[in-house]
Motif scaffolding. Structure first.
Motif, PDB file in Angstrom:
ATOM      1  N   ARG A  19      33.742 -12.624   7.810  1.00  0.00           N
ATOM      2  CA  ARG A  19      34.521 -11.885   6.813  1.00  0.00           C
ATOM      3  C   ARG A  19      35.232 -10.700   7.455  1.00  0.00           C
ATOM      4  O   ARG A  19      36.401 -10.447   7.162  1.00  0.00           O
ATOM      5  CB  ARG A  19      33.618 -11.398   5.688  1.00  0.00           C
ATOM      6  CG  ARG A  19      33.196 -12.488   4.742  1.00  0.00           C
ATOM      7  CD  ARG A  19      32.301 -11.927   3.675  1.00  0.00           C
ATOM      8  NE  ARG A  19      32.019 -12.934   2.654  1.00  0.00           N
ATOM      9  CZ  ARG A  19      31.157 -12.749   1.673  1.00  0.00           C
ATOM     10  NH1 ARG A  19      30.501 -11.619   1.571  1.00  0.00           N
ATOM     11  NH2 ARG A  19      30.970 -13.700   0.788  1.00  0.00           N
ATOM     12  N   ASP A  23      39.213 -10.232   7.665  1.00  0.00           N
ATOM     13  CA  ASP A  23      39.848  -9.013   7.162  1.00  0.00           C
ATOM     14  C   ASP A  23      40.755  -8.402   8.224  1.00  0.00           C
ATOM     15  O   ASP A  23      41.859  -7.940   7.928  1.00  0.00           O
ATOM     16  CB  ASP A  23      38.813  -7.987   6.715  1.00  0.00           C
ATOM     17  CG  ASP A  23      38.261  -8.278   5.330  1.00  0.00           C
ATOM     18  OD1 ASP A  23      38.914  -9.015   4.563  1.00  0.00           O
ATOM     19  OD2 ASP A  23      37.174  -7.754   5.011  1.00  0.00           O
ATOM     20  N   ASP A  27      44.649  -7.847   7.866  1.00  0.00           N
ATOM     21  CA  ASP A  27      45.171  -6.488   8.052  1.00  0.00           C
ATOM     22  C   ASP A  27      46.302  -6.453   9.077  1.00  0.00           C
ATOM     23  O   ASP A  27      47.308  -5.762   8.888  1.00  0.00           O
ATOM     24  CB  ASP A  27      44.059  -5.521   8.467  1.00  0.00           C
ATOM     25  CG  ASP A  27      43.080  -5.227   7.344  1.00  0.00           C
ATOM     26  OD1 ASP A  27      43.411  -5.489   6.162  1.00  0.00           O
ATOM     27  OD2 ASP A  27      41.970  -4.742   7.652  1.00  0.00           O
ATOM     28  N   ARG A  46      49.174  -7.349   0.891  1.00  0.00           N
ATOM     29  CA  ARG A  46      47.888  -8.035   1.043  1.00  0.00           C
ATOM     30  C   ARG A  46      47.635  -8.957  -0.150  1.00  0.00           C
ATOM     31  O   ARG A  46      47.211 -10.100   0.015  1.00  0.00           O
ATOM     32  CB  ARG A  46      46.753  -7.031   1.195  1.00  0.00           C
ATOM     33  CG  ARG A  46      45.416  -7.693   1.475  1.00  0.00           C
ATOM     34  CD  ARG A  46      44.299  -6.662   1.615  1.00  0.00           C
ATOM     35  NE  ARG A  46      43.072  -7.316   1.979  1.00  0.00           N
ATOM     36  CZ  ARG A  46      42.675  -7.587   3.198  1.00  0.00           C
ATOM     37  NH1 ARG A  46      43.433  -7.236   4.221  1.00  0.00           N
ATOM     38  NH2 ARG A  46      41.539  -8.195   3.440  1.00  0.00           N
ATOM     39  N   THR A  50      47.131 -13.069   0.010  1.00  0.00           N
ATOM     40  CA  THR A  50      45.837 -13.677  -0.322  1.00  0.00           C
ATOM     41  C   THR A  50      45.789 -14.273  -1.721  1.00  0.00           C
ATOM     42  O   THR A  50      44.760 -14.824  -2.112  1.00  0.00           O
ATOM     43  CB  THR A  50      44.709 -12.635  -0.179  1.00  0.00           C
ATOM     44  OG1 THR A  50      44.964 -11.538  -1.062  1.00  0.00           O
ATOM     45  CG2 THR A  50      44.596 -12.146   1.257  1.00  0.00           C
ATOM     46  N   ARG A  57      37.221 -15.161   1.324  1.00  0.00           N
ATOM     47  CA  ARG A  57      37.960 -14.786   2.530  1.00  0.00           C
ATOM     48  C   ARG A  57      38.207 -15.981   3.436  1.00  0.00           C
ATOM     49  O   ARG A  57      39.238 -16.067   4.086  1.00  0.00           O
ATOM     50  CB  ARG A  57      37.220 -13.697   3.278  1.00  0.00           C
ATOM     51  CG  ARG A  57      37.287 -12.358   2.591  1.00  0.00           C
ATOM     52  CD  ARG A  57      36.646 -11.308   3.491  1.00  0.00           C
ATOM     53  NE  ARG A  57      36.513 -10.049   2.801  1.00  0.00           N
ATOM     54  CZ  ARG A  57      35.356  -9.547   2.395  1.00  0.00           C
ATOM     55  NH1 ARG A  57      34.243 -10.191   2.596  1.00  0.00           N
ATOM     56  NH2 ARG A  57      35.326  -8.380   1.778  1.00  0.00           N
TER      57      ARG A  57
END
Length: 73
Positions: A19, A23, A27, A46, A50, A57
């Motif tokens: 995860r 991330d 990012d 973001r 997503t 995730r």
């Protein structure tokens, strides 16, 4: 021989590591797009990246990287 509790803990640790890595990838993608889109808040970018797989995730990563691979073909 490892007990179920030890294996579950290791699996949980691996999931948390994955995860965090996902991330980081998201990012980085957000930062790249934000640098090309001044004035658009990173949170909006973001969310747009997503939105196709909002629950997980791992699914977000697969969707994000899968669509990238298809666009390169």
């Amino acid at each position: 021989m490892a007990t179920k509790q030890q294996r579950a803990t290791r699996l949980e640790d691996r999931i948390e590591d994955l995860r965090a890595e996902i991330d980081g990838i998201i990012d980085e993608r957000v930062a790249t797009i934000a640098s090309q889109s001044p004035g658009v808040p990173p949170g909006v970018i973001r969310n747009l990246l997503t939105a196709r797989a909002p629950a997980c995730r791992c699914a977000q990563y697969i969707e994000l990287c899968g669509s990238e691979a298809k666009s390169q073909d």
